[in-house]
Design an enzyme around this catalytic site. Structure first.
Site, mmCIF file in Angstrom:
data_model
loop_
_atom_site.group_PDB
_atom_site.id
_atom_site.type_symbol
_atom_site.label_atom_id
_atom_site.label_comp_id
_atom_site.label_asym_id
_atom_site.label_seq_id
_atom_site.Cartn_x
_atom_site.Cartn_y
_atom_site.Cartn_z
ATOM 1 N N SER A 137 1.004 -1.507 -0.042
ATOM 2 C CA SER A 137 0.148 0.745 -0.403
ATOM 3 C C SER A 137 0.577 1.870 -0.199
ATOM 4 O O SER A 137 2.052 1.418 0.326
ATOM 5 C CB SER A 137 -0.841 0.470 1.429
ATOM 6 O OG SER A 137 -1.248 1.447 1.863
ATOM 7 N N TYR A 150 -2.613 0.319 10.337
ATOM 8 C CA TYR A 150 -2.797 -0.523 8.211
ATOM 9 C C TYR A 150 -1.131 -0.434 8.149
ATOM 10 O O TYR A 150 -0.314 -0.646 7.088
ATOM 11 C CB TYR A 150 -3.882 -0.076 7.759
ATOM 12 C CG TYR A 150 -3.453 -0.040 6.660
ATOM 13 C CD1 TYR A 150 -4.215 -1.507 5.798
ATOM 14 C CD2 TYR A 150 -3.733 0.066 5.343
ATOM 15 C CE1 TYR A 150 -4.333 -2.038 4.760
ATOM 16 C CE2 TYR A 150 -3.244 0.274 4.667
ATOM 17 C CZ TYR A 150 -3.969 -1.041 3.981
ATOM 18 O OH TYR A 150 -3.441 -1.131 2.256
#
Length: 263
Positions: A137, A150
């Site tokens: 990501s 995250y």
């Protein structure tokens, strides 16, 4: 551009987190190439529904956080040419989120990938052929505020995948690892925002990058171009070299020059 030879008809693929999104889109595209695709996710009913339209696909429920379950999965499937570690959770928000959320996020987003690699890489090494794609990501690179759990898991995954590829290239060129870095992605349908890429677009971009031999598969979207991504990554790295406060792109004293440099 010709497809990568690993991604050829008759070869096998395993994709985790494949019941929806990028995983399912990749499964459809690999199956269309004639590959034998196994979709892996937690819920068998979701998998069965997803796998139905995927030509010749097999659907197997497994928990990526369980190394023994992943080892059993590898033994059940047999030789695999392509592994995509795509399973993800976005559980937990904020630095004060429950510790269970922190542990769950790391278990899925980081250890789930390690478990997948450890289960399937030995078979690739025995056959001297294979490709591993780990789904990272941009948040694991630029670390925007708002979702530290995250971000931390994806930062760990980036480091792990870079080290994995470095180690592989010391001994072979026939097995490679790659880091997919999606942009803003939403499934096709009426709810997809104009700025988001579809899952199919991300899968197509990834396959083109793999054919070119790229390690970093950095996807743009309809709102953020590749040059903008590059500028934001450079700005984040320069926090260290310029001795700025961390996350200076979101710091009031640096917001104006950051916006100018990164927009």
């Amino acid at each position: 551009m010709a497809p990568h030879p690993v991604l050829s008809a008759g070869n096998s693929a395993v994709i985790t987190g494949a019941a929806r999104g990028i995983g399912l889109a990749t499964a459809r595209q690999l199956a269309a190439r004639g590959m034998q695709v196994t979709l892996v996710d937690l819920d068998q009913s979701d998998l069965d529904a997803a796998a139905g339209p995927v030509s010749g696909a097999t659907a197997i429920a497994a928990d990526v956080t369980d190394p023994y379950a992943m080892a059993d999965l590898a033994a059940r499937i047999g030789p695999v040419d392509f592994l995509m570690n795509n399973a993800v959770t976005r559980t937990g928000r904020g630095m004060d989120a429950p510790l269970d959320d922190w542990h769950r996020a790391m278990a899925v987003n980081f250890w789930g990938v390690v478990n997948g690699v450890r289960a399937f890489l030995p078979g690739m090494q025995a056959r001297a052929r294979g490709m591993i794609v780990n789904v990272g990501s941009k948040q694991g690179i630029t670390n925007p505020p708002g979702h530290p759990i995250y971000n931390a898991t994806k930062a760990a995954l980036k480091s792990y995948t870079e080290s994995l590829q470095h180690d592989l290239r010391q001994t072979t060129t026939s097995i490679t690892a790659h880091l997919l870095i999606p942009g803003w992605t939403m499934p096709e349908g009426p709810d997809r925002k104009p700025g988001a890429w579809s899952s199919d677009q991300v899968a197509e971009f990834m396959l083109a990058g793999l054919a070119a031999g790229d390690f970093y598969l950095l996807c743009p979207d309809n709102d953020v171009s590749t040059p903008m991504d590059h500028a934001r990554i450079r700005w984040s790295a320069a926090d260290i070299t310029e001795n700025r406060p961390p996350l200076s792109r979101w710091h009031r004293d640096f917001r104006e020059p950051a916006d100018k440099a990164c927009s």
